[in-house]
Scaffold this motif. Structure first.
Motif, PDB file in Angstrom:
ATOM      1  N   TYR A   1      -0.260  10.017  -5.702  1.00 27.23           N
ATOM      2  CA  TYR A   1      -0.826   8.669  -5.759  1.00 27.23           C
ATOM      3  C   TYR A   1       0.226   7.639  -5.342  1.00 27.23           C
ATOM      4  O   TYR A   1      -0.049   6.740  -4.548  1.00 27.23           O
ATOM      5  N   ALA A   2       1.430   7.765  -5.881  1.00 23.29           N
ATOM      6  CA  ALA A   2       2.516   6.838  -5.535  1.00 23.29           C
ATOM      7  C   ALA A   2       2.801   6.889  -4.037  1.00 23.29           C
ATOM      8  O   ALA A   2       2.927   5.840  -3.387  1.00 23.29           O
ATOM      9  N   ASP A   3       2.886   8.082  -3.483  1.00 24.08           N
ATOM     10  CA  ASP A   3       3.148   8.228  -2.048  1.00 24.08           C
ATOM     11  C   ASP A   3       2.030   7.601  -1.215  1.00 24.08           C
ATOM     12  O   ASP A   3       2.300   6.924  -0.222  1.00 24.08           O
ATOM     13  N   GLU A   4       0.793   7.831  -1.616  1.00 20.42           N
ATOM     14  CA  GLU A   4      -0.354   7.275  -0.890  1.00 20.42           C
ATOM     15  C   GLU A   4      -0.361   5.750  -0.900  1.00 20.42           C
ATOM     16  O   GLU A   4      -0.905   5.123   0.000  1.00 20.42           O
ATOM     17  N   HIS A   5       0.237   5.160  -1.924  1.00 23.82           N
ATOM     18  CA  HIS A   5       0.244   3.703  -2.066  1.00 23.82           C
ATOM     19  C   HIS A   5       1.585   3.077  -1.698  1.00 23.82           C
ATOM     20  O   HIS A   5       1.812   1.893  -1.945  1.00 23.82           O
ATOM     21  N   GLY A   6       2.482   3.871  -1.107  1.00 19.02           N
ATOM     22  CA  GLY A   6       3.752   3.346  -0.624  1.00 19.02           C
ATOM     23  C   GLY A   6       4.690   2.879  -1.717  1.00 19.02           C
ATOM     24  O   GLY A   6       5.510   1.984  -1.494  1.00 19.02           O
ATOM     25  N   ALA A   7       4.598   3.473  -2.885  1.00 20.21           N
ATOM     26  CA  ALA A   7       5.459   3.079  -4.002  1.00 20.21           C
ATOM     27  C   ALA A   7       6.858   3.654  -3.828  1.00 20.21           C
ATOM     28  O   ALA A   7       7.024   4.815  -3.455  1.00 20.21           O
ATOM     29  N   ASN A   8       7.864   2.837  -4.098  1.00 18.65           N
ATOM     30  CA  ASN A   8       9.262   3.267  -4.031  1.00 18.65           C
ATOM     31  C   ASN A   8       9.561   4.061  -5.286  1.00 18.65           C
ATOM     32  O   ASN A   8       9.635   3.500  -6.367  1.00 18.65           O
ATOM     33  N   GLY A   9       9.753   5.358  -5.161  1.00 21.40           N
ATOM     34  CA  GLY A   9       9.965   6.237  -6.307  1.00 21.40           C
ATOM     35  C   GLY A   9      11.156   5.890  -7.174  1.00 21.40           C
ATOM     36  O   GLY A   9      11.158   6.160  -8.352  1.00 21.40           O
ATOM     37  N   ASP A  10      12.191   5.293  -6.598  1.00 19.97           N
ATOM     38  CA  ASP A  10      13.373   4.974  -7.393  1.00 19.97           C
ATOM     39  C   ASP A  10      13.193   3.727  -8.243  1.00 19.97           C
ATOM     40  O   ASP A  10      13.778   3.606  -9.300  1.00 19.97           O
ATOM     41  N   GLU A  11      12.413   2.780  -7.766  1.00 20.78           N
ATOM     42  CA  GLU A  11      12.278   1.501  -8.451  1.00 20.78           C
ATOM     43  C   GLU A  11      10.929   1.319  -9.129  1.00 20.78           C
ATOM     44  O   GLU A  11      10.735   0.397  -9.892  1.00 20.78           O
ATOM     45  N   TRP A  12       9.974   2.174  -8.793  1.00 16.93           N
ATOM     46  CA  TRP A  12       8.628   2.097  -9.351  1.00 16.93           C
ATOM     47  C   TRP A  12       8.333   3.432 -10.000  1.00 16.93           C
ATOM     48  O   TRP A  12       8.235   4.455  -9.339  1.00 16.93           O
ATOM     49  N   ILE A  13       8.183   3.411 -11.291  1.00 18.06           N
ATOM     50  CA  ILE A  13       8.026   4.626 -12.075  1.00 18.06           C
ATOM     51  C   ILE A  13       6.567   4.797 -12.478  1.00 18.06           C
ATOM     52  O   ILE A  13       5.949   3.868 -12.992  1.00 18.06           O
TER      53      ILE A  13
END
Length: 188
Positions: free
Chosen positions: A108-120
């Motif tokens: 889901y995070a990848d699909e929505h372009g979420a930055n894994g390091d700063e968005w948990i």
């Protein structure tokens, strides 16, 4: 979906116009509670103390408001890029821990372009999620079709873990949220 209705009195421009409201809850919203992030790592919420935290509640199979809420957070992420990590973190907590395992959250995070390091993105045992939601006076209700009825409220937490602002996720703009964060940082 149920929306969180907030009413406030005042003579100046209404916060209702922006979807940004003063905090209504003085509880510590970053307790010593270990959940699991989108990378399958244990993550303790109290480790976020010392930073400003924008937090919302979503679930990965939501076809209603959750994608819109996540899109707004992605826009906030871009607007806050210089502050992310050192002063600000974004957190999304699942409302469907029965189905949202770390792999589902990561996808889901990848699909929505979420930055894994700063968005948990966090999940946990259903009882843990329900106890955490209770701190915010939020409940989730599973409907017969499997969807989850929930409010769309997001929150800005201060470095002490207490709420500074709350947001109507439908009407607030990413610019308003980012401006609130920058204002909080500048006023320390």
């Amino acid at each position: 979906m149920r929306m969180c209705a907030l009413s406030l009195a005042g003579c100046q421009k209404s916060d209702d116009d922006t979807g940004s409201f003063p905090a209504a809850n003085k509880s510590d919203c970053l307790p010593n509670l270990a959940l699991v992030d989108q990378n399958s790592h244990n993550f303790n919420l109290d480790s976020l103390k010392g930073k400003y935290v924008l937090i919302n509640f979503i679930y990965t199979t939501c076809t209603g408001t959750c994608p819109m809420l996540t899109s707004k957070m992605a826009s906030v992420e871009k607007k806050l890029a210089p502050e992310l990590g050192k002063n600000v973190r974004l957190v999304s907590i699942t409302l469907d821990p029965e189905h949202d395992n770390p792999a589902a959250l990561r996808k889901y995070a990848d699909e929505h372009g979420a930055n894994g390091d700063e968005w948990i993105f966090l999940t946990g045992e259903p009882a843990q999620i329900d106890a955490y939601l209770a701190i915010f006076n939020i409940k989730r209700t599973r409907e017969a079709d499997g969807s989850i009825d929930h409010v769309t409220t997001s929150f800005l937490l201060g470095p002490d873990g207490r709420q500074i602002r709350q947001y109507d996720g439908i009407s607030v703009t990413p610019a308003t949220m980012a401006d609130d964060v920058n204002r909080a940082i500048s006023h320390g």
